[in-house]
Design an enzyme around this catalytic site. Structure first.
Site, short mmCIF file in Angstrom:
data_model
loop_
_atom_site.label_atom_id
_atom_site.label_comp_id
_atom_site.label_asym_id
_atom_site.label_seq_id
_atom_site.Cartn_x
_atom_site.Cartn_y
_atom_site.Cartn_z
N MET A 33 -97.75 -42.55 146.50
CA MET A 33 -98.53 -42.26 145.29
C MET A 33 -99.63 -43.32 145.13
O MET A 33 -100.13 -43.54 144.02
CB MET A 33 -97.63 -42.24 144.05
CG MET A 33 -96.58 -41.13 144.15
SD MET A 33 -96.02 -40.49 142.56
CE MET A 33 -95.35 -41.96 141.81
N GLY A 39 -94.67 -53.14 150.83
CA GLY A 39 -93.58 -52.19 151.12
C GLY A 39 -94.14 -50.95 151.82
O GLY A 39 -93.60 -50.48 152.83
N HIS A 40 -95.26 -50.42 151.30
CA HIS A 40 -95.88 -49.25 151.95
C HIS A 40 -96.37 -49.61 153.35
O HIS A 40 -96.23 -48.81 154.28
CB HIS A 40 -97.08 -48.76 151.13
CG HIS A 40 -96.74 -48.26 149.77
ND1 HIS A 40 -97.07 -48.93 148.62
CD2 HIS A 40 -96.10 -47.13 149.38
CE1 HIS A 40 -96.65 -48.24 147.57
NE2 HIS A 40 -96.05 -47.15 148.00
N GLN A 64 -93.45 -34.95 138.84
CA GLN A 64 -92.27 -35.83 138.85
C GLN A 64 -92.27 -36.81 137.69
O GLN A 64 -91.42 -37.70 137.62
CB GLN A 64 -92.10 -36.53 140.20
CG GLN A 64 -93.16 -37.54 140.55
CD GLN A 64 -93.05 -38.01 142.01
OE1 GLN A 64 -93.36 -37.28 142.93
NE2 GLN A 64 -92.59 -39.22 142.22
N GLN A 156 -83.88 -40.75 146.40
CA GLN A 156 -84.99 -39.89 146.84
C GLN A 156 -84.89 -39.62 148.35
O GLN A 156 -85.08 -38.49 148.80
CB GLN A 156 -86.32 -40.55 146.51
CG GLN A 156 -87.52 -39.87 147.13
CD GLN A 156 -88.82 -40.48 146.67
OE1 GLN A 156 -89.29 -40.16 145.59
NE2 GLN A 156 -89.43 -41.34 147.46
O1 PAF Z 1 -91.89 -42.39 146.48
C1 PAF Z 1 -92.99 -41.93 146.12
O2 PAF Z 1 -94.01 -42.60 146.14
C2 PAF Z 1 -93.07 -40.49 145.65
O3 PAF Z 1 -91.93 -40.12 144.96
C3 PAF Z 1 -93.40 -39.49 146.79
C4 PAF Z 1 -92.29 -39.45 147.83
C5 PAF Z 1 -94.70 -39.86 147.45
C6 PAF Z 1 -93.52 -38.07 146.21
O4 PAF Z 1 -94.52 -38.00 145.25
#
Ligand code: PAF
Length: 287
Positions: A33, A39-40, A64, A156
Site C-alpha cells: 500500500m 520491511g518492504h 480493507q 493476512q
Molecule cells: O499488507 C498490505 O500492505 C495490504 O494489506 C495488501 C496485501 C497490499 C493488500 O492491500
C-alpha cells in the site's frame, strides 16, 4: 527523479508483463500500500531472489478500511516511494487508481473463512474480505509466478495462502521475515503515527512476545506465559485487543504447546496507534 516505469491500468501492467514473458523471464510480485520502508525493501529483495523480474503494486485499498479507520490519512507519496525503489531490482510499479481497481458497479467480493476468523477480524470484521478481494485481483491482473507477503501480517499471510489454494491460483506464495528496528519494534507504515513517548514504549510489545515464546519453548504453561506477557504489555501503556497462541499453519487456537509449531499473535493500541506483531514458538520435540 527515478526513471522506474509506473503503470496505472490493468492493460498496461499486462502488456509490460507479457513482454517479459515473451522474453522468457519469470515474474515475482510484491503487493504493497506504499509508504515503503525497509520491511518492504526486504520483501522486494526476496522477490528478486525468486524471479528475474519484480513488479511492486502500490494501492491503498479502500475496501480493507472501515469508515472510522485511517483511509484518508494513510500516507501516500508515489514519488517518494518510487525514489526508494530506484536502487532496487524492481522493474515495474503498478499503481492503479481506485476506479481502475473497482470499476463502476463492481459487485464481486472474495471472502475467506478458516484463518480469517478471530484475531484481526474481531476488531476489523471487514478487513480480510477487502484484503482477499484486492489480492485476488492483483494476482489475476499481474499473473506472477511468485508473490511475497510479510510475516509481520501473519494472519493476512495465512489468509492469502488459503485464498490461493482454494481458488487454485497459479502462484507460489512466499513469506518474507519481519524486519525490526534495532530495539525490536516491527517496521510498519503506521509507526510514523507514534509520538516520541509512544515510540519509546513500543518495543515492549515484541520483548514480551519473545520472552513468552522462550518460556513456552522451555515448557512453561501457555496461559501462564501469556499472562506474564499481557501484564508487561499493559504496564508499557498498551490496551490489548488480542494476545493468543495459535497453530502456525492453520491458525487454530492452541491451549497447549506441543509437537506443532505455534505462533503468538498480538494486536494492541498505544494511544491512537494500533500495532500488531507475532513470533514463532518452535515445536516441542520429545527427548
Ligand atoms: O499488507 C498490505 O500492505 C495490504 O494489506 C495488501 C496485501 C497490499 C493488500 O492491500
Amino acid at each position: 527523479m527515478s526513471d522506474l516505469p509506473v503503470v496505472s491500468t490493468v492493460e498496461d501492467a499486462r502488456a509490460r508483463i507479457a513482454g517479459w514473458r515473451a522474453a522468457g523471464r519469470s515474474v515475482a510480485m510484491v503487493p504493497t500500500m506504499g509508504a515503503l520502508h525497509a520491511g518492504h525493501l526486504s520483501l522486494i529483495a526476496e522477490a528478486a531472489r525468486r524471479a528475474e523480474r519484480v513488479v511492486v503494486s502500490i494501492f491503498v485499498n479502500p475496501t480493507q478500511f472501515a469508515p472510522h479507520e485511517d483511509l484518508d490519512t494513510y500516507p501516500r507519496d508515489l514519488d517518494s516511494d518510487r525514489g526508494k525503489l530506484a536502487d532496487t531490482s524492481v522493474a515495474l510499479v503498478y499503481a492503479p487508481t481506485v476506479a481502475e481497481m473497482y470499476p463502476d458497479g463492481a459487485a464481486t467480493t472474495v471472502t475467506v473463512g478458516g484463518p480469517a476468523e478471530g484475531l484481526e477480524s474481531v476488531a476489523r470484521p471487514h478487513f480480510f474480505a477487502g484484503v482477499a478481494t484486492v489480492v485476488a485481483k492483483l494476482l489475476i491482473q499481474c499473473a506472477p509466478d511468485v508473490a511475497v507477503f510479510g510475516e509481520k501480517d501473519y494472519q493476512q499471510l495465512a489468509v492469502v495462502r488459503r485464498l490461493v489454494r482454494d481458488l487454485a491460483l497459479p502462484v507460489e506464495i512466499v513469506a518474507g521475515s519481519t524486519v525490526r528496528e534495532a530495539d525490536g519494534l516491527a517496521m510498519s507504515s503506521r509507526n510514523v503515527y507514534l509520538s516520541a513517548e509512544e515510540r519509546r514504549r513500543a518495543p515492549a510489545l515484541h520483548a514480551a512476545l519473545a520472552d513468552a515464546s522462550s518460556a513456552m519453548a522451555g515448557g512453561r504453561e501457555v496461559e501462564e506465559a501469556l499472562s506474564d506477557a499481557r501484564r508487561r504489555i499493559e504496564a508499557a501503556g498498551f490496551a490489548i485487543d488480542y494476545l493468543e497462541l495459535r497453530d502456525a499453519q492453520t491458525l487454530a487456537p492452541l491451549r497447549e504447546h506441543g509437537p506443532r509449531s505455534g505462533r503468538i499473535l498480538v494486536a494492541a493500541r498505544l494511544g491512537a496507534v494500533r500495532l500488531i506483531d507475532n513470533v514463532d514458538v518452535p515445536a516441542l520435540t520429545k527427548t
